[in-house]
Design an enzyme around this catalytic site. Structure first.
Site, PDB file in Angstrom:
ATOM      1  N   THR A  14      53.186  48.714  36.241  1.00  0.00           N
ATOM      2  CA  THR A  14      53.615  49.586  35.130  1.00  0.00           C
ATOM      3  C   THR A  14      54.540  50.876  35.627  1.00  0.00           C
ATOM      4  OG1 THR A  14      52.438  48.362  33.571  1.00  0.00           O
ATOM      5  CG2 THR A  14      53.508  50.470  32.917  1.00  0.00           C
ATOM      6  N   ASP A  58      53.890  42.624  39.565  1.00  0.00           N
ATOM      7  CA  ASP A  58      53.171  42.954  38.308  1.00  0.00           C
ATOM      8  C   ASP A  58      51.834  42.448  38.467  1.00  0.00           C
ATOM      9  OD1 ASP A  58      51.562  42.397  35.639  1.00  0.00           O
ATOM     10  OD2 ASP A  58      53.521  42.277  34.963  1.00  0.00           O
ATOM     11  N   SER A  59      50.748  43.584  38.593  1.00  0.00           N
ATOM     12  CA  SER A  59      49.430  43.117  38.890  1.00  0.00           C
ATOM     13  C   SER A  59      48.863  42.063  38.282  1.00  0.00           C
ATOM     14  CB  SER A  59      48.573  44.332  38.549  1.00  0.00           C
ATOM     15  OG  SER A  59      47.980  44.644  37.534  1.00  0.00           O
ATOM     16  N   THR A  91      47.694  48.024  35.878  1.00  0.00           N
ATOM     17  CA  THR A  91      46.540  48.201  35.558  1.00  0.00           C
ATOM     18  C   THR A  91      45.636  46.900  35.111  1.00  0.00           C
ATOM     19  OG1 THR A  91      47.399  48.241  33.018  1.00  0.00           O
ATOM     20  CG2 THR A  91      47.294  50.278  34.138  1.00  0.00           C
ATOM     21  N   ASP A  92      46.418  45.750  34.800  1.00  0.00           N
ATOM     22  CA  ASP A  92      45.694  44.486  34.582  1.00  0.00           C
ATOM     23  C   ASP A  92      44.550  44.101  35.509  1.00  0.00           C
ATOM     24  OD1 ASP A  92      47.187  44.256  32.062  1.00  0.00           O
ATOM     25  OD2 ASP A  92      48.803  42.873  33.149  1.00  0.00           O
ATOM     26  N   GLN A 263      26.745  38.820  30.856  1.00  0.00           N
ATOM     27  CA  GLN A 263      27.856  38.935  29.960  1.00  0.00           C
ATOM     28  C   GLN A 263      27.864  40.363  29.536  1.00  0.00           C
ATOM     29  OE1 GLN A 263      28.301  35.407  27.247  1.00  0.00           O
ATOM     30  NE2 GLN A 263      28.114  34.148  28.979  1.00  0.00           N
ATOM     31  N   CYS A 264      26.937  41.086  29.082  1.00  0.00           N
ATOM     32  CA  CYS A 264      26.608  42.137  28.287  1.00  0.00           C
ATOM     33  C   CYS A 264      27.297  43.360  28.878  1.00  0.00           C
ATOM     34  CB  CYS A 264      25.235  42.337  27.760  1.00  0.00           C
ATOM     35  SG  CYS A 264      24.601  41.188  27.150  1.00  0.00           S
TER      36      CYS A 264
END
Length: 327
Positions: A14, A58-59, A91-92, A263-264
């Site tokens: 971006t 694009d990342s 940033t993705d 996962q937390c």
């Protein structure tokens, strides 16, 4: 370590995008825009050279091959005399790349800082220039060797950070996680940054209620070399599903590296707390402790990509290599 001669490595994202008929798209020619903007900066900045990895992407399209291309460009830049590196990135997948480079660049004696922006350079109220020139200034003031992420005024550990927002300027943060681990005493030559790497068939899979052994078998039979299993809580899973456990055991027996993360957002894996966690450990899963998904995947890629045997990958994965497992 203060940097006076840095390499700016532009990968796309971006920060340098421009409008197209279908929306914002990666664009070349960003160096001229940076140099023009530098004339408006009050801060004293280091000397810098610019390199584009072509084509800029694009990342969302980031791949292992792109990571390896970054490593090669950084190696060439430091051999040419650069004493710091700034990577401009979308940033993705910025947190994934920061984590991967943290392990791919072990042994590199200069600092590497990644940054990007939520809005393109030139957009109203964009964070692009503050992030870019702030990262340059941080390198000039002094950053320790290793991989870091600079965003919204904060310098963060590359293997501890995650993207928590799709819009906020402080999108990247180090989430508090319990980190305990034995630090590697001496870096093996096999995982030094000069060591060539190969692409690796890796995947991350969250446990969800209703996951079947057949789902997991189909995944593991696809040639996966390493799997990051995102477990519940402190490392639990469906311990009453004997078929599913057998699928994991068989995969481990044929050489698949199985790593467990929590996962937390603020969790860590500690298999012995619950019997359900002990069952997972018994079929071959290794604990990632409090590592993030990004760090676990990047670490497995660096180890498996170096061609190490399963037992050596598991041994090194369990150690703290760059601060990902221990404070």
């Amino acid at each position: 370590m203060t940097s006076s001669n840095i390499l700016v490595l532009y990968t796309g994202g971006t920060i340098g995008m421009q409008a197209s008929a279908s929306g914002l798209a990666p664009a070349t020619g960003f160096e001229a825009r940076v140099r023009a903007q530098q004339s408006h900066q009050a801060e004293r900045l280091p000397n810098w050279s610019f390199r584009e990895l072509l084509p800029p992407i694009d990342s969302a399209n980031m791949s292992q091959d792109n990571w390896l291309a970054m490593v090669e460009a950084i190696r060439q830049g430091t051999e040419a005399g650069c004493d710091g590196v700034l990577v401009l990135h979308g940033t993705d997948t910025l947190a994934y790349s920061a984590a991967a480079l943290s392990f791919l660049l072990l042994g590199l004696a200069v600092p590497v800082v990644l940054t990007g922006s939520m809005l393109p350079a030139g957009a109203a109220n964009s964070d692009a220039w503050p992030n870019l020139f702030g990262a340059m200034q941080a390198l000039h003031n002094g950053v320790a060797p290793g991989v870091h992420l600079y965003f919204n005024g904060a310098l963060m550990h590359g293997a501890r950070v995650s993207k928590l927002s799709s819009e906020a300027f402080d999108a990247f943060q180090v989430v508090p996680r319990q980190r305990q681990g034995t630090r590697l005493s001496e870096l093996p030559a096999a995982i030094d940054f000069r060591q060539p790497r190969q692409p690796v068939n890796l995947l991350s899979l969250p446990l969800v209620p209703g996951l079947r052994a057949s789902h997991l078998r189909a995944l593991l039979d696809s040639g996966v070399q390493g799997l990051v299993l995102e477990c519940y809580g402190c490392g639990t899973g469906p311990s009453d599903n004997a078929e599913l456990l057998e699928v994991l055991r068989a995969a481990h027996a044929r050489g698949v590296v199985l790593a467990a993360i929590s996962q937390c957002a603020q969790g860590h894996v500690e298999f012995g707390v619950y019997a359900a966690g002990s069952q997972l450990a018994s079929v071959g899963l290794i604990s990632a402790g409090g590592m993030t998904r990004e760090a676990a995947l990047g670490k497995l890629f660096a180890l498996l990509g170096a061609g190490l045997a399963q037992d050596e990958v598991e041994r090194l994965f369990s150690l703290d290599l760059c601060g990902e497992r221990a404070e």
